[in-house]
Design a protein around this motif. Structure first.
Motif, PDB file in Angstrom:
ATOM      1  N   LEU A  34      -5.052  10.353   0.702  1.00 56.90           N
ATOM      2  CA  LEU A  34      -5.170  11.678   1.301  1.00 56.90           C
ATOM      3  C   LEU A  34      -5.831  12.566   0.250  1.00 56.90           C
ATOM      4  CD1 LEU A  34      -1.517  11.918   2.649  1.00 56.90           C
ATOM      5  CD2 LEU A  34      -3.552  11.419   4.008  1.00 56.90           C
ATOM      6  N   ARG A  35      -6.671  13.507   0.683  1.00 62.33           N
ATOM      7  CA  ARG A  35      -7.417  14.326  -0.273  1.00 62.33           C
ATOM      8  C   ARG A  35      -7.205  15.811  -0.018  1.00 62.33           C
ATOM      9  NH1 ARG A  35     -13.314  11.494  -1.117  1.00 62.33           N
ATOM     10  NH2 ARG A  35     -12.818   9.406  -0.342  1.00 62.33           N
ATOM     11  N   ALA A  36      -7.094  16.546  -1.118  1.00 61.32           N
ATOM     12  CA  ALA A  36      -7.013  18.003  -1.035  1.00 61.32           C
ATOM     13  C   ALA A  36      -7.756  18.588  -2.232  1.00 61.32           C
ATOM     14  CB  ALA A  36      -5.562  18.467  -1.034  1.00 61.32           C
ATOM     15  N   SER A  37      -8.374  19.748  -2.014  1.00 66.93           N
ATOM     16  CA  SER A  37      -9.130  20.399  -3.094  1.00 66.93           C
ATOM     17  C   SER A  37      -8.404  21.592  -3.676  1.00 66.93           C
ATOM     18  CB  SER A  37     -10.506  20.845  -2.573  1.00 66.93           C
ATOM     19  OG  SER A  37     -11.251  19.726  -2.129  1.00 66.93           O
ATOM     20  N   ASP A  38      -7.305  21.997  -3.028  1.00 66.63           N
ATOM     21  CA  ASP A  38      -6.519  23.115  -3.554  1.00 66.63           C
ATOM     22  C   ASP A  38      -5.081  22.972  -3.083  1.00 66.63           C
ATOM     23  OD1 ASP A  38      -6.443  24.065  -0.865  1.00 66.63           O
ATOM     24  OD2 ASP A  38      -8.288  25.190  -1.179  1.00 66.63           O
ATOM     25  N   VAL A  39      -4.225  23.848  -3.588  1.00 68.48           N
ATOM     26  CA  VAL A  39      -2.793  23.769  -3.284  1.00 68.48           C
ATOM     27  C   VAL A  39      -2.505  24.058  -1.821  1.00 68.48           C
ATOM     28  CG1 VAL A  39      -0.570  24.899  -3.728  1.00 68.48           C
ATOM     29  CG2 VAL A  39      -2.021  24.197  -5.636  1.00 68.48           C
ATOM     30  N   GLU A  40      -3.258  24.968  -1.220  1.00 69.65           N
ATOM     31  CA  GLU A  40      -3.044  25.302   0.186  1.00 69.65           C
ATOM     32  C   GLU A  40      -3.238  24.071   1.072  1.00 69.65           C
ATOM     33  OE1 GLU A  40      -4.633  28.454   3.614  1.00 69.65           O
ATOM     34  OE2 GLU A  40      -5.505  28.468   1.599  1.00 69.65           O
ATOM     35  N   GLU A  41      -4.338  23.354   0.834  1.00 72.17           N
ATOM     36  CA  GLU A  41      -4.617  22.151   1.608  1.00 72.17           C
ATOM     37  C   GLU A  41      -3.588  21.057   1.299  1.00 72.17           C
ATOM     38  OE1 GLU A  41      -8.484  19.329   2.694  1.00 72.17           O
ATOM     39  OE2 GLU A  41      -8.526  20.635   0.920  1.00 72.17           O
ATOM     40  N   ALA A  42      -3.198  20.936   0.047  1.00 67.65           N
ATOM     41  CA  ALA A  42      -2.204  19.937  -0.346  1.00 67.65           C
ATOM     42  C   ALA A  42      -0.859  20.222   0.317  1.00 67.65           C
ATOM     43  CB  ALA A  42      -2.053  19.920  -1.867  1.00 67.65           C
ATOM     44  N   THR A  43      -0.487  21.492   0.380  1.00 70.72           N
ATOM     45  CA  THR A  43       0.781  21.881   1.011  1.00 70.72           C
ATOM     46  C   THR A  43       0.802  21.467   2.476  1.00 70.72           C
ATOM     47  OG1 THR A  43       1.026  23.758  -0.502  1.00 70.72           O
ATOM     48  CG2 THR A  43       2.300  23.831   1.544  1.00 70.72           C
ATOM     49  N   PRO A  97       0.826  -1.212   0.000  1.00 72.73           N
ATOM     50  CA  PRO A  97       0.000   0.000   0.000  1.00 72.73           C
ATOM     51  C   PRO A  97       0.857   1.257   0.000  1.00 72.73           C
ATOM     52  CG  PRO A  97      -0.769  -1.569   1.653  1.00 72.73           C
ATOM     53  CD  PRO A  97       0.540  -2.075   1.156  1.00 72.73           C
ATOM     54  N   ALA A  98       0.466   2.222  -0.813  1.00 69.51           N
ATOM     55  CA  ALA A  98       1.156   3.511  -0.868  1.00 69.51           C
ATOM     56  C   ALA A  98       0.218   4.585  -0.333  1.00 69.51           C
ATOM     57  CB  ALA A  98       1.566   3.831  -2.305  1.00 69.51           C
ATOM     58  N   ASN A  99       0.794   5.629   0.259  1.00 62.20           N
ATOM     59  CA  ASN A  99       0.024   6.793   0.673  1.00 62.20           C
ATOM     60  C   ASN A  99      -0.009   7.760  -0.510  1.00 62.20           C
ATOM     61  OD1 ASN A  99      -0.496   6.057   3.423  1.00 62.20           O
ATOM     62  ND2 ASN A  99       1.645   6.487   3.867  1.00 62.20           N
ATOM     63  N   ILE A 100      -1.180   7.939  -1.089  1.00 62.14           N
ATOM     64  CA  ILE A 100      -1.316   8.748  -2.301  1.00 62.14           C
ATOM     65  C   ILE A 100      -2.169   9.979  -2.019  1.00 62.14           C
ATOM     66  CG2 ILE A 100      -2.158   8.778  -4.680  1.00 62.14           C
ATOM     67  CD1 ILE A 100      -1.571   5.814  -4.846  1.00 62.14           C
ATOM     68  N   LEU A 101      -1.612  11.136  -2.337  1.00 67.29           N
ATOM     69  CA  LEU A 101      -2.331  12.397  -2.172  1.00 67.29           C
ATOM     70  C   LEU A 101      -3.038  12.741  -3.481  1.00 67.29           C
ATOM     71  CD1 LEU A 101      -3.076  15.064  -0.778  1.00 67.29           C
ATOM     72  CD2 LEU A 101      -0.809  15.944  -1.449  1.00 67.29           C
ATOM     73  N   VAL A 102      -4.355  12.880  -3.415  1.00 71.02           N
ATOM     74  CA  VAL A 102      -5.165  13.263  -4.574  1.00 71.02           C
ATOM     75  C   VAL A 102      -5.514  14.737  -4.439  1.00 71.02           C
ATOM     76  CG1 VAL A 102      -7.282  12.844  -5.870  1.00 71.02           C
ATOM     77  CG2 VAL A 102      -6.116  10.930  -4.745  1.00 71.02           C
ATOM     78  N   VAL A 103      -4.995  15.556  -5.346  1.00 69.01           N
ATOM     79  CA  VAL A 103      -5.289  17.000  -5.332  1.00 69.01           C
ATOM     80  C   VAL A 103      -6.223  17.278  -6.507  1.00 69.01           C
ATOM     81  CG1 VAL A 103      -4.306  19.305  -5.192  1.00 69.01           C
ATOM     82  CG2 VAL A 103      -2.935  17.333  -4.480  1.00 69.01           C
ATOM     83  N   GLU A 104      -7.512  17.365  -6.217  1.00 65.93           N
ATOM     84  CA  GLU A 104      -8.559  17.483  -7.242  1.00 65.93           C
ATOM     85  C   GLU A 104      -9.726  18.264  -6.650  1.00 65.93           C
ATOM     86  OE1 GLU A 104     -10.869  17.750 -10.021  1.00 65.93           O
ATOM     87  OE2 GLU A 104      -9.319  16.323 -10.664  1.00 65.93           O
ATOM     88  N   ASP A 105     -10.156  19.333  -7.355  1.00 67.73           N
ATOM     89  CA  ASP A 105     -11.201  20.195  -6.799  1.00 67.73           C
ATOM     90  C   ASP A 105     -12.610  19.769  -7.184  1.00 67.73           C
ATOM     91  OD1 ASP A 105     -10.601  21.009  -9.460  1.00 67.73           O
ATOM     92  OD2 ASP A 105     -11.699  22.878  -9.119  1.00 67.73           O
ATOM     93  N   GLU A 106     -12.763  18.846  -8.131  1.00 70.05           N
ATOM     94  CA  GLU A 106     -14.094  18.356  -8.495  1.00 70.05           C
ATOM     95  C   GLU A 106     -14.461  17.198  -7.559  1.00 70.05           C
ATOM     96  OE1 GLU A 106     -16.274  19.388 -10.619  1.00 70.05           O
ATOM     97  OE2 GLU A 106     -15.095  20.955 -11.606  1.00 70.05           O
ATOM     98  N   PRO A 107     -15.457  17.378  -6.670  1.00 67.59           N
ATOM     99  CA  PRO A 107     -15.771  16.348  -5.674  1.00 67.59           C
ATOM    100  C   PRO A 107     -16.068  14.975  -6.274  1.00 67.59           C
ATOM    101  CG  PRO A 107     -16.907  18.391  -5.157  1.00 67.59           C
ATOM    102  CD  PRO A 107     -16.297  18.580  -6.510  1.00 67.59           C
ATOM    103  N   ALA A 108     -16.810  14.927  -7.369  1.00 69.46           N
ATOM    104  CA  ALA A 108     -17.176  13.637  -7.967  1.00 69.46           C
ATOM    105  C   ALA A 108     -15.938  12.912  -8.502  1.00 69.46           C
ATOM    106  CB  ALA A 108     -18.194  13.840  -9.086  1.00 69.46           C
TER     107      ALA A 108
END
Length: 230
Positions: free
Chosen positions: A30-39, A2-13
């Motif tokens: 891990l989920r983020a909707s913008d760069v600030e949250e991803a950072t 298993p890998a820890n993968i960060l998904v940076v995507e602003d479209e919820p669906a």
């Protein structure tokens, strides 16, 4: 593995669809909707791979990719760009920004997983489930077993991760700090001497077959896994 993968995507669906497929494939998301949250997430828990949408609110994904490549801590972090922009120049721009791969929407779950596995094999081989064998020492991540000349070796979980990292990065010298970041995680705060303790345990587990010699101390630098004599 298993890998820890960060998904940076602003479209919820789309974010939900990607996350569901990654979780089905056995990965942690891990989920983020913008760069600030991803950072913030990258700062708190360094992921193993980033799926990064090009078009994000505020700071665009391509700019975030450049930031990750400019930071020593995240310079080697695998990045796959996700975008609806399919023009050749856009792909070139994404790759020039530091992306390891470029996936054009819409894409199938099978293609997404194939691209992720390919990038991990290339950039983070310790995150794959492929068995490795060096000089009679065999490690199988899928079954979490180690064999020395066909006989099972008894390793603790940390020693297993340490050996897996060594075997997938053979012939390279790694400092104690680098090993702590790669094996324990850079968000876990333990002393550097902890590395020495687990190296001793790992060597002890491999001593009976003589494979302890593969783990070499490089004076003033750290440790190296090598089938070559010093």
């Amino acid at each position: 593995m298993p890998a820890n993968i960060l998904v940076v995507e602003d479209e919820p669906a789309i974010q939900e669809l990607i996350a569901a497929n990654l979780q089905h494939g056995g990965h942690h998301v891990l989920r983020a909707s913008d760069v600030e949250e991803a950072t913030r997430l990258v700062r708190e828990t360094l992921p193993d791979l980033v799926l990064l949408d090009w078009m994000l609110p505020g700071t665009p994904g391509i700019q975030f990719a450049r930031r990750l490549r400019a930071d020593e801590r995240t310079r080697q972090l695998p990045i796959i760009m996700l975008t609806a922009r399919g023009e050749e120049q856009d792909k070139v721009s994404g790759l020039d920004a530091g992306a390891d791969d470029y996936l054009t929407k819409p894409f199938s779950p099978r293609e997404l997983m194939a691209r992720i596995n390919a990038v991990l094999r290339r950039r983070a081989p310790q995150m794959t489930d492929e068995a490795i064998e060096v000089g009679g020492l065999r490690l199988d991540p899928a079954t979490h077993r180690v064999f020395t000349d066909g006989k099972p070796a008894d390793l603790g979980p940390t020693e297993f991760r340490l050996l897996h990292f060594f075997m997938t990065h053979a012939e390279r010298v790694h400092s104690r700090t680098q090993l702590l970041d790669q094996v324990w995680g850079d968000h876990v705060f333990v002393e550097e001497r902890t590395v020495d303790v687990h190296i001793r345990r790992l060597r002890s587990a491999l001593e009976a077959s003589g494979h302890d010699r593969l783990i070499q101390t490089v004076r003033g630098a750290g440790y190296r896994f090598s089938a070559l004599s010093e």
